[in-house]
Design an enzyme around this catalytic site. Structure first.
Site, mmCIF file in Angstrom:
data_model
loop_
_atom_site.group_PDB
_atom_site.id
_atom_site.type_symbol
_atom_site.label_atom_id
_atom_site.label_comp_id
_atom_site.label_asym_id
_atom_site.label_seq_id
_atom_site.Cartn_x
_atom_site.Cartn_y
_atom_site.Cartn_z
ATOM 1 C CG HIS A 1 45.032 52.907 26.885
ATOM 2 N ND1 HIS A 1 44.019 52.858 25.970
ATOM 3 C CD2 HIS A 1 44.465 53.321 28.047
ATOM 4 C CE1 HIS A 1 42.876 53.230 26.534
ATOM 5 N NE2 HIS A 1 43.118 53.506 27.803
ATOM 6 N NE ARG B 1 46.131 51.284 32.418
ATOM 7 C CZ ARG B 1 45.794 52.492 31.945
ATOM 8 N NH1 ARG B 1 45.029 53.291 32.674
ATOM 9 N NH2 ARG B 1 46.241 52.895 30.776
ATOM 10 C CG ASP C 1 48.498 31.845 37.747
ATOM 11 O OD1 ASP C 1 48.506 32.045 38.977
ATOM 12 O OD2 ASP C 1 47.716 31.046 37.199
ATOM 13 C CD GLU D 1 40.033 54.710 33.885
ATOM 14 O OE1 GLU D 1 40.791 55.423 33.221
ATOM 15 O OE2 GLU D 1 40.172 53.476 33.961
ATOM 16 C CG ASP E 1 39.527 57.040 30.080
ATOM 17 O OD1 ASP E 1 38.946 57.110 28.984
ATOM 18 O OD2 ASP E 1 40.529 56.339 30.267
#
Length: 269
Positions: free
Chosen positions: A52, A77, A91, A156, A182
Site C-alpha cells: 500500500h 512487505r 535479490d 487478514e 482487512d
C-alpha cells in the site's frame, strides 16, 4: 582479494533472541531520508511496505541501503506472493519478507517454495548479479540461503483466521502477522479495527499460531489496543507509520497555530 561479507541476523533470529516483544513502525513514504530518520529512532524493526505505497524495486533497494547502517531490522512487505516478485525482493537484499493475504496452508506452502532455492523451492538463481548475496561476496550464500532469509505471512481475513493453525504449522513459515484492517473488512466491519468481534478474531489467531510454536504479531496504531495485544502475547507489533505521523502532527500544528476552524476552512479552498 574481494571482501568477504556477513549478513545481519534475520527477524526470525531477532525475535527468538529477545526477551521482549519487538516494537516497530511502517515506512510507507518511499523516502530514503525518512526511512533513515526512522531507523535511528531506537525502534526494533521497520516494515517497508511494498503493498500500500508507491515503493517499487529501485526505491526498495534505496530504502534498505538507507537503514542498513542502523541496528534496526527491516522487514519488506511484498505486494503479493507472486514467485517473480518475491525473487526480485530477495535479490535486491531483503532478508525478511512479509507476504500479505495468506488464507490457507496451501498458499503458505507456495510462498515458502518461492523464497527457497531448488530442490526445496523454486527461487531463481542469480546471486552473482544480486545485492542479496552482495554479488557473491557472502561466502556460501546459496548453501545457507534459508538461514539468511525469514518469511512471515499475513492473516487478514475470516478465512485466514479459521486456517491460522494450519498456516502457522507450515515448515518454513517463521511467524504470522495479523492485519486487523482487512480482517475487519472481511467480517463486514470496515474501518472498525477495534470492534470486539475483530479483536476476538485477532486473539483467536494468536492462540492458534502460538499453539504451533510460532511467533505472532499485529498492527495496532491505537496505544490501548497495542498494549492489549502485547499483554496477550504478541511477539512483534507495529505501532505507527511515517506517513500517519506526518499527517497527524502537521494537522496538530495547523490546529494549534491557525485554529481548527481556520485550518479546516483553508483546506476546503
Amino acid at each position: 582479494m574481494p571482501i568477504r561479507l556477513t549478513l545481519p541476523p534475520t527477524f526470525r533470529d531477532r525475535i527468538a533472541g529477545s526477551d521482549r516483544p519487538q516494537i516497530g513502525m511502517w515506512v510507507s513514504s518511499g523516502s530514503p531520508l525518512v526511512a533513515e530518520i526512522c531507523a535511528g529512532a531506537g525502534l526494533d524493526w521497520l516494515l517497508i511496505d511494498g503493498e500500500h505505497s508507491p515503493i517499487g524495486l529501485e526505491t526498495m533497494t534505496a530504502l534498505l541501503q538507507a537503514v542498513a547502517p542502523y541496528p534496526v531490522t527491516p522487514v519488506v512487505r511484498a505486494p503479493s506472493g507472486d514467485v517473480v516478485v518475491l525473487k526480485q525482493i530477495l535479490d535486491l537484499g531483503a532478508q525478511n519478507v512479509l507476504v500479505p493475504m495468506v488464507d490457507t496452508a496451501e498458499q503458505a506452502r507456495a510462498v515458502v517454495r518461492a523464497v527457497r532455492y531448488p530442490p526445496r523451492g523454486v527461487r531463481g538463481v542469480g546471486s552473482a548479479l544480486a545485492r542479496g548475496a552482495r554479488w557473491n561476496r557472502v561466502e556460501g550464500y546459496m548453501r545457507d540461503a534459508d538461514r539468511h532469509v525469514s518469511l512471515f505471512v499475513q492473516v487478514e481475513s475470516a478465512t485466514g483466521v479459521e486456517n491460522a493453525a494450519a498456516i502457522a504449522g507450515v515448515d518454513g513459515v517463521d511467524g504470522v502477522f495479523v492485519g486487523p484492517s482487512d480482517l475487519a473488512a472481511s467480517m463486514g466491519l470496515l474501518g472498525q479495527q477495534t470492534h470486539p468481534d475483530v479483536t476476538a478474531a485477532v486473539l483467536k489467531t494468536f492462540e492458534a499460531v502460538r499453539g504451533e510454536g510460532k511467533p505472532v504479531g499485529v498492527n495496532a496504531f491505537d496505544p490501548a489496543a497495542a498494549q492489549a495485544y502485547l499483554d496477550a502475547g504478541a511477539s512483534f507489533v507495529l505501532v505507527g507509520a511515517d506517513v500517519a505521523l506526518l499527517a497527524r502532527e502537521s494537522e496538530a500544528l495547523a490546529d494549534r497555530w491557525i485554529g481548527e476552524g481556520s485550518a479546516a476552512g483553508d483546506r476546503a479552498l
